[in-house]
Design an enzyme around this catalytic site. Structure first.
Site, PDB file in Angstrom:
ATOM      1  N   ASP A   1      -6.833 -11.251  -8.862  1.00  0.00           N
ATOM      2  CA  ASP A   1      -5.991 -11.195 -10.054  1.00  0.00           C
ATOM      3  C   ASP A   1      -6.816 -10.599 -11.183  1.00  0.00           C
ATOM      4  O   ASP A   1      -7.749 -11.239 -11.675  1.00  0.00           O
ATOM      5  CB  ASP A   1      -5.529 -12.613 -10.400  1.00  0.00           C
TER       6      ASP A   1
ATOM      7  N   GLY B   1       0.761  -1.244   0.000  1.00  0.00           N
ATOM      8  CA  GLY B   1       0.000   0.000   0.000  1.00  0.00           C
ATOM      9  C   GLY B   1       0.788   1.288   0.000  1.00  0.00           C
ATOM     10  O   GLY B   1       0.214   2.356   0.206  1.00  0.00           O
TER      11      GLY B   1
ATOM     12  N   LYS C   1       6.372   0.467 -13.177  1.00  0.00           N
ATOM     13  CA  LYS C   1       7.692  -0.117 -12.936  1.00  0.00           C
ATOM     14  C   LYS C   1       7.996  -1.117 -14.039  1.00  0.00           C
ATOM     15  O   LYS C   1       7.190  -1.989 -14.329  1.00  0.00           O
ATOM     16  CB  LYS C   1       7.734  -0.812 -11.576  1.00  0.00           C
TER      17      LYS C   1
ATOM     18  N   TRP D   1       2.172   3.088  -2.423  1.00  0.00           N
ATOM     19  CA  TRP D   1       1.759   4.067  -3.434  1.00  0.00           C
ATOM     20  C   TRP D   1       0.351   4.590  -3.151  1.00  0.00           C
ATOM     21  O   TRP D   1       0.088   5.787  -3.289  1.00  0.00           O
ATOM     22  CB  TRP D   1       1.841   3.451  -4.831  1.00  0.00           C
TER      23      TRP D   1
ATOM     24  N   ASP E   1      -4.742  -5.902  -5.963  1.00  0.00           N
ATOM     25  CA  ASP E   1      -3.560  -6.753  -5.812  1.00  0.00           C
ATOM     26  C   ASP E   1      -4.013  -8.176  -5.507  1.00  0.00           C
ATOM     27  O   ASP E   1      -5.095  -8.398  -4.952  1.00  0.00           O
ATOM     28  CB  ASP E   1      -2.654  -6.252  -4.684  1.00  0.00           C
TER      29      ASP E   1
ATOM     30  N   ASP F   1       2.958  -0.800  -9.824  1.00  0.00           N
ATOM     31  CA  ASP F   1       4.215  -1.235  -9.208  1.00  0.00           C
ATOM     32  C   ASP F   1       4.281  -2.764  -9.221  1.00  0.00           C
ATOM     33  O   ASP F   1       4.958  -3.380  -8.404  1.00  0.00           O
ATOM     34  CB  ASP F   1       4.291  -0.700  -7.771  1.00  0.00           C
TER      35      ASP F   1
END
EC number: 2.1.1.166
Length: 209
Positions: free
Chosen positions: A99, A63, A164, A65, A83, A124
């Site tokens: 997912d 968490g 990322k 971000w 997530d 990320d």
């Protein structure tokens, strides 16, 4: 032999983690992770986040971000986070565990977003690392492609994207793909990113829609 190598690698990671000034600072200040500092450096340079914005955070747990973005967008904004892993609640963040490659999870995520248009998509995400670059890199590139596809589905015109990416096979082609979709694209390597890591952050603004 492989077990000893794995143990040595794990021990090195643990030592690096506890010696890491950013990890230590995150613990002291109650930030979810050292990733908090990465998005802070990116925000300082690129000013992606503003009060009142709607933001999607992919690969959000634990968490860092979302925690950072929620402080900036404020009560008039919204963070929708997703997530595979669980995440403790954060004020102002709507979290979906699952997912989003699964159709049912993707539908649930889109239901939380719509009819809003998203101002920023953040990712990320990273795969579970096998230690074999020929396996790890394709997995990583698959995830960043999914993040870019999310932009196509929900990002408002002139919206922004930060993701990322691990440098390696497929990286240059991916950056080219992002450049085709956004007006301005920059590659950032925050100081808080470990020097030996191949991770960089692609920061894109001005989504062409």
């Amino acid at each position: 032999m492989s077990k000893q190598k794995h143990s040595a690698s794990s021990g090195r990671w643990l030592k690096e983690h506890f010696d890491d000034k950013y990890a230590n600072e995150a613990r002291k200040k109650g930030y979810r992770s050292r990733a908090y500092f990465k998005i802070d450096e990116i925000q300082t340079k690129d000013k992606l986040l503003k009060p009142g914005m709607t933001v999607v955070d992919l690969g959000a747990a634990p968490g860092g971000w979302s925690q950072y973005a929620a402080k900036i967008v404020g009560d008039s904004g919204q963070i929708i986070a997703c997530d595979l892993l669980p995440m403790d609640p954060i004020a102002g963040v709507s979290f979906l565990q699952g997912d989003f490659r699964d159709d049912a999870v993707l539908e649930a995520l889109l239901d939380r977003i719509q009819p809003l248009m998203v101002d920023v998509v953040m990712s990320d995400m990273a795969p579970n690392i096998a230690g074999n670059n020929s396996v790890d890199q394709p997995r990583a590139m698959y995830l960043v492609e999914l993040a870019l596809d999310m932009c196509r589905q929900v990002l408002a015109p002139n919206g922004s994207f930060v993701v990322k990416v691990f440098q390696g096979e497929g990286f240059d082609q991916y950056v080219k793909e992002v450049r085709d979709m956004f007006k301005v694209v920059k590659i950032r390597k925050p100081d808080s990113s470990r020097a030996r890591s191949r991770e960089v952050f692609v920061v894109a603004t001005g989504y062409k829609g």
